[in-house]
Design an enzyme around this catalytic site. Sequence first.
Site, PDB file in Angstrom:
ATOM      1  N   GLY A  61      42.155  15.109  30.318  1.00 48.01           N
ATOM      2  CA  GLY A  61      42.530  16.149  31.259  1.00 48.01           C
ATOM      3  C   GLY A  61      43.760  16.892  30.778  1.00 48.01           C
TER       4      GLY A  61
ATOM      5  N   GLY B 166      45.277  19.546  32.807  1.00 49.71           N
ATOM      6  CA  GLY B 166      45.946  20.270  33.879  1.00 49.71           C
ATOM      7  C   GLY B 166      47.425  19.949  33.861  1.00 49.71           C
ATOM      8  N   LEU B 167      48.113  20.192  34.962  1.00 43.77           N
ATOM      9  CA  LEU B 167      49.561  19.976  34.969  1.00 43.77           C
ATOM     10  C   LEU B 167      49.924  18.534  34.657  1.00 43.77           C
ATOM     11  CD1 LEU B 167      50.759  22.171  37.963  1.00 43.77           C
ATOM     12  CD2 LEU B 167      51.007  22.595  35.522  1.00 43.77           C
ATOM     13  N   ALA B 168      49.197  17.577  35.236  1.00 43.17           N
ATOM     14  CA  ALA B 168      49.496  16.172  34.962  1.00 43.17           C
ATOM     15  C   ALA B 168      49.176  15.819  33.518  1.00 43.17           C
ATOM     16  CB  ALA B 168      48.717  15.271  35.920  1.00 43.17           C
TER      17      ALA B 168
ATOM     18  N   HIS C  98      41.394  22.369  53.724  1.00 44.26           N
ATOM     19  CA  HIS C  98      42.423  23.415  53.686  1.00 44.26           C
ATOM     20  C   HIS C  98      42.079  24.486  54.711  1.00 44.26           C
ATOM     21  CE1 HIS C  98      45.218  26.415  52.290  1.00 44.26           C
ATOM     22  NE2 HIS C  98      45.686  25.605  51.357  1.00 44.26           N
TER      23      HIS C  98
ATOM     24  N   ARG D 195      48.125  20.939  57.032  1.00 47.55           N
ATOM     25  CA  ARG D 195      46.786  21.480  56.829  1.00 47.55           C
ATOM     26  C   ARG D 195      45.734  20.829  57.715  1.00 47.55           C
ATOM     27  NH1 ARG D 195      47.028  22.033  50.181  1.00 47.55           N
ATOM     28  NH2 ARG D 195      48.439  23.824  50.190  1.00 47.55           N
TER      29      ARG D 195
ATOM     30  N   GLU E 122      46.186  14.094  40.660  1.00 47.05           N
ATOM     31  CA  GLU E 122      45.183  13.972  41.721  1.00 47.05           C
ATOM     32  C   GLU E 122      44.169  12.877  41.443  1.00 47.05           C
ATOM     33  OE1 GLU E 122      42.228  16.935  44.319  1.00 47.05           O
ATOM     34  OE2 GLU E 122      43.262  17.691  42.549  1.00 47.05           O
TER      35      GLU E 122
ATOM     36  N   ARG F 146      47.712  15.738  52.365  1.00 46.43           N
ATOM     37  CA  ARG F 146      48.747  16.237  51.450  1.00 46.43           C
ATOM     38  C   ARG F 146      49.412  17.473  52.036  1.00 46.43           C
ATOM     39  NH1 ARG F 146      49.116  20.242  47.861  1.00 46.43           N
ATOM     40  NH2 ARG F 146      46.897  20.713  47.748  1.00 46.43           N
TER      41      ARG F 146
END
Length: 645
Positions: free
Chosen positions: A41, A43-45, A267, A338, A432, A442
């Site tokens: 992965g 993504g940001l992580a 959401h 949310r 995530e 969250r």
Amino acid sequence: MVNLNSNVPEGPLAEKWTKYKAGQKLVNPKNKTKLDVIVVGTGLAGASAAASLGEMGFNVQSFCYQDSPRRAHSIAAQGGINAAKNYQNDGDSIYRLFFDTIKGGDYRSREGNVYRLAEVSNNIIDQCVAQGVPFAREYGGYLDNRSFGGAQVSRTFYARGQTGQQLLLGAYGALMRQVKLGKVKINARVEMHDLVIVDGKARGIITRDMVSGKIESHFAHAVVLATGGYGNTFFLSTMAMGANVSAAWQSHKRGALFANPSFVQIHPTCIPVHGDYQSKLTLMSESLRNDGRIWVPKNKEDAEKIRSGSLKPKDLKEEDRDYYLERRYPAFGNLVPRDVASRAAKERCDEGHGVGTGLAVFLDFKDAIAKMGKKTIEDKYGNLFQMYEKITDDNPYETPMMIYPAIHYSMGGLWVDYGLMTTIPGLFAIGEANFSDHGANRLGASALMQGLADGYFVLPYTIQNYLADDISTPRMSTDLPEFKAASKNVEDKMSRLINVKGSKTVDSFHKRLGHIMWNYVGMAREKKGLEKAIVEIQELRKEFWKDVKVPGLLNDLNTELEKAARVADFLELGELMARDALQREESCGGHFREEFKTPEGEALRNDKDFTFVAAWEHKGEGKKAELHKEVLNFEFVELKQRNYK
């Protein structure tokens, strides 16, 4: 024997992470060059983790199914990233961010992990500013902040409505620096299909090259999963079309426990469904709730007129509008969490006050434009307004946006301890992909915070603590029996899928699963519906393996084969999500059981019986998963009913 020791350090809350780092094991620079780490992965992580581990000196292999790391789904995040900087001098602090996160998750997350997240949040902003991330600034040059749901302070840093993209470009730059230095190798258009375990430890992965179809084996001393969430189990969600659960799910089937799978986020600010042939949903950032006001017509007759087109929403008198969030939750108004905002929208629509198709409410900027001017609103939200107009052909500067709740984020994921390691030694899950920080709901702008916190500031310490005992382990040949067996497992699954030669498309099965999930495991759940969902998913899974049609070749570019493998995993996960929701006889956060609610219709927790993490163990094909419980002990916050009024 399953061990659910969270390994949270003893002592005062604010000293746990410092204590952990002070006592951790280290790997000297020379030994780091002997150790290989796989990060799945980008993504940001995943990008931040791979960049950080490369910078430390480890040899890193980075994998993504996209054609570039820049295409990871983190790029879609819009509204912002939280940090407890208190630049607004409005009373924020590390403890307040910690408490808001615990409360927002309805007291179903681990105190030690959440406090650490709040503690390192400030470092993220400094890191990203140093990378050149163009955060919004005030006139004097100071970084700007805005508010997000579940908080009464302004702690969200943002770059208009494209914060995820800008943060990902910063992490991507750090990642590519390590690629240039030879410490990280990018494997794009390559998808993980299985985990390899040797002598009880994660030692590599099996992948399929998505262009050639070639099955390959890769060794590492440790494996890190940063593969995101599983919202696409519902088919229609805000997730990227390719987002899937397969890497985490196959690891679960190898022994990694899956925690709180029923905890998925709805959401409240999504463009409503508009047709039977829609393939995904588009999110409108939660940041819009800063200045936009949410309402529906007070009278059902007016709602019907608006739905029929005989009355324009902007012509409805102010006294005939129900700003229901402001009415029900005066302390937080439109910025309630949310899950609260989503259920309130559903309740209004169920009562006949919905607009559009009847499943929509208005998000109106009339008052904000009158107060601040169109130019100010355009500067803050212009790209979001443009996106909305392109999709709906309505100008949100002139007519209210229509929004409705949709599946978004996954709070559940692989169970990890304080060090972010799963129940399989050497297998880590970050961002995530794990369950650790958000409980049952969250808070907005906390996903980007967790991804970068895990990748930049947590995993580099915790994985080193594990690898310090592995420096004498030589690189293993992928000809070992464990690698060959795992590789054959993937080959057999792919061959089985393509040889079903049925009559129904992969998408048709995915859509049917989505309908089951949304109807029975969606915004509102109850015992009878969950039991029905389990049976229907089991029947659908049997039909899938008898009648799915996968055209194309096995060893070639074949997007339908990729989808089929992912949907096969969704069909298994969907049943576990329903079972998890069925056993949790309470309402908390995004998990709302109709049988358990207050007289006002709010979520009613059962702290006596359900203050635990539900961690599920895979017991084999066709067998029920076994439930294990990690009891959540609250030493530093008081368990009480959430109140946003």
